[in-house]
Design an enzyme around this catalytic site. Structure first.
Site, PDB file in Angstrom:
ATOM      1  N   LYS A 124       0.814  -1.210   0.000  1.00 28.05           N
ATOM      2  CA  LYS A 124       0.000   0.000   0.000  1.00 28.05           C
ATOM      3  C   LYS A 124       0.849   1.263   0.000  1.00 28.05           C
ATOM      4  O   LYS A 124       0.345   2.355  -0.239  1.00 28.05           O
ATOM      5  CB  LYS A 124      -0.924   0.024   1.230  1.00 28.05           C
ATOM      6  N   CYS A 195       8.561  -9.140  -1.330  1.00 29.99           N
ATOM      7  CA  CYS A 195       8.478 -10.581  -1.585  1.00 29.99           C
ATOM      8  C   CYS A 195       8.705 -10.889  -3.063  1.00 29.99           C
ATOM      9  O   CYS A 195       8.237 -10.179  -3.947  1.00 29.99           O
ATOM     10  CB  CYS A 195       7.138 -11.114  -1.119  1.00 29.99           C
ATOM     11  N   GLU A 447      -7.030  -8.301   2.481  1.00 29.78           N
ATOM     12  CA  GLU A 447      -6.465  -9.338   1.622  1.00 29.78           C
ATOM     13  C   GLU A 447      -6.610 -10.657   2.353  1.00 29.78           C
ATOM     14  O   GLU A 447      -6.404 -10.735   3.557  1.00 29.78           O
ATOM     15  CB  GLU A 447      -4.978  -9.074   1.358  1.00 29.78           C
ATOM     16  N   SER A 473      -4.434 -11.455  -2.065  1.00 28.84           N
ATOM     17  CA  SER A 473      -3.035 -11.083  -2.225  1.00 28.84           C
ATOM     18  C   SER A 473      -2.605 -11.288  -3.665  1.00 28.84           C
ATOM     19  O   SER A 473      -3.154 -12.128  -4.387  1.00 28.84           O
ATOM     20  CB  SER A 473      -2.176 -11.946  -1.304  1.00 28.84           C
TER      21      SER A 473
END
Length: 562
Positions: A124, A195, A447, A473
């Site tokens: 975000k 990630c 999410e 996600s």
């Protein structure tokens, strides 16, 4: 420079008090004549994607000084979606985007900076800063923190966070899998960076690069690479050029720039969250964009790159194959799918930037003639269950589940659905429905990676679908449809569903329908009671959040919209 906003706090006898305060933080007489550059940094010690951003900030500031500017660094909040996942903390994830946008706007306007360098990285934070840049409309450059390297098993196979999430369901079934899960836990996230797959963070960093506010390499250069710090220095240098020429964010954030960004994202199967955030950023930039237009772009954009969770490739592989520039060159040269006369923060037009990009390798990034699919990796579905749209990552759905029909199994929230999946209470072939998880209903539009990962880990992904008015996600895969709009809390059709209703999903035709005849005449069920902290920010967000089809932006809402 005649266009210096900082004159409002540095020039004239009446600004003596302001200059006095600035001297207290080290500003000298010579500095008052130089551009003041804000460095908005989301460094945080609990977020892997942000743990190194203090060092990146130092590189940016040093370059600003050497280029003749005066840098002032400040911080924003940064929430790690992976750590916030699966509990009440995730309710704060999407709303934090608005806090970040507001805080950057507040700092820049309050101190009248001449230019802005944004250093985000994760979910975000990137769109929050992009929204702020669009509102502020001053010279702006983004340099993100870069992706994490993929982890490795003892057999040197690549693994990432999604393997850990999906390993949870497997470990629930067999005790021997607990040791394997522990090994995954220890190996999947080897160090700093966002990630390593094409999850939301990297989707948005690639979006920023193809939008033109991030320099070439912003989306894919690994966090641990020395090239990432060279990129930070280039961003620090370039912001002074933009300030000198008076090139502001909105001059770059044109409709054509958004067309390019969505085209690149769709060609790479980016996160469904890219749709949500892209609409919000466009709205902040004054660009009228719609889900229908995104579908039209998807219809003509082949999928030429698949990254985890859609394949075993990771962002480091994309970078080695030429990165976003190579993707853009293939889309442009091979199919004329990009608008090459769009200016960028790097000072060059899109066409000038990609002309020197390497040709695609044909494996990690395929050619258009050998694309995974003739259409984009994301689709927006419409129908009597989603009159204003629903999003699916089609590139992460197996062919046999692109069309599905089954009975609804209704859950009033994530936790109940997750328990049912783990307890083997879901009949294969069902359509799991998780509702009252939208922007207002959640509140916060959580999410839900755990239910999708458990669905796949338990073997149900081959025959069972999952629908929600919440979010998934970027790491979710399988037949998972999100952002159903209008949401249940606004009395949308999803609130009229009952267990056993037959739901028809047709991703190729972009349709999401309920076949039960009496469905249309039912009254929506009442929202469940949700405990919120007294005076909580979520209480305000719930009253002001728009629907997913408008990016879930905060605005004054007069009432339910159906």
């Amino acid at each position: 420079m005649n266009n210096k906003r900082s004159r409002n706090i540095t020039e004239g006898i009446e600004r003596a008090p302001h200059r006095s305060l600035l001297r207290a933080v080290g500003v000298t007489d010579d500095d008052f004549d130089r551009p003041f550059i804000a460095v908005a940094n989301s460094y945080s010690e609990i977020v892997p994607g942000h743990i190194h951003l203090d060092k990146l900030g130092q590189a940016v500031k040093q370059a600003i000084v050497e280029a003749g500017g005066v840098p002032f660094e400040f911080n924003t909040i940064a929430l790690c979606d992976g750590i916030a996942m699966g509990h009440g903390g995730m309710k704060y994830s999407l709303p934090s985007r608005e806090l970040i946008a507001d805080s950057v706007e507040t700092m820049v306007e309050g101190h009248q900076f001449d230019g802005l360098v944004c250093i985000p990285n994760c979910d975000k934070i990137v769109p929050g800063m992009l929204i702020a840049a669009a509102r502020l409309d001053i010279p702006t450059v983004f340099v993100s923190g870069g992706p994490m390297l993929a982890g490795q098993t003892e057999e040197e196979e690549p693994v990432d966070l999604i393997d850990v999430f999906e390993g949870v369901a497997e470990a629930e079934d067999q005790e021997a899998a607990l040791e394997q899960l522990y090994q995954l836990e220890c190996r999947a996230c080897p160090g700093e960076g966002s990630c390593s797959g094409m999850f939301t963070a990297n989707s948005m960093n690639c979006f920023t690069e193809s939008l033109g506010l991030g320099l070439p390499g912003n989306g894919t250069i690994p966090a641990v690479s020395e090239e990432r710090y060279k990129l930070a220095r280039r961003a620090g240098e370039q912001i002074l050029n933009l300030v000198e020429k008076g090139i502001t964010a909105r001059q770059l954030l044109s409709e054509a720039a958004f067309d390019n960004a969505f085209t690149v994202g769709l060609s790479m199967g980016c996160s469904t969250n890219m749709l949500l955030h892209g609409l919000a950023i466009a709205a902040a930039a004054g660009v009228d964009y719609s889900l229908e237009k995104i579908n039209r772009i998807s219809d003509r954009t082949p999928t030429i790159c698949k990254v985890s969770p859609s394949s075993r490739y990771h962002m480091e592989d994309v970078d080695e194959a030429g990165g976003i520039s190579a993707v853009m060159r293939e889309l442009s040269d091979g199919g004329g799918l990009l608008k090459t006369t769009v200016p960028t923060a790097g000072g060059k037009l899109v066409g000038e930037l990609i002309v020197t990009a390497p040709a695609v390798d044909g494996q990690v990034i395929r050619t258009l003639s050998n694309a995974y699919s003739s259409e984009g990796g994301l689709k927006v579905l419409f129908g009597n269950l989603a009159p204003r749209g629903a999003a699916v990552k089609a590139s992460a759905v197996d062919d046999e589940m692109l069309v599905h029909r089954g009975p609804a199994r209704i859950f009033e929230g994530e936790e109940a659905a997750n328990r049912a999946i783990l307890n083997h209470e879901i009949e294969p072939g069902s359509v799991i429905v998780i509702r009252f998880e939208g922007p207002c209903g959640g509140p916060g539009m959580r999410e839900m990676l755990a239910p999708t990962a458990n669905l796949m880990g338990s073997g149900l992904g081959a025959n069972t679908a999952l629908l929600t008015d919440g979010r998934f996600s970027g790491g979710s895969r399988g037949p998972c449809i999100a952002h159903i709009c209008p949401e249940a809390a606004h009395g949308g059709p999803i609130a009229r569903l009952r267990d056993g209703d037959i739901i028809s999903i047709n991703i190729p035709e972009k349709r999401l329908e309920v076949e039960t005849p009496e469905f249309e005449n039912r009254q929506p069920v009442a929202p469940p009671e949700r405990e919120l902290l007294a005076g909580s920010y979520l209480r305000r967000y719930r009253k002001m959040a728009a629907g997913a089809d408008r990016g879930a932006v905060v605005e004054v809402c007069d009432g339910p919209e159906v």
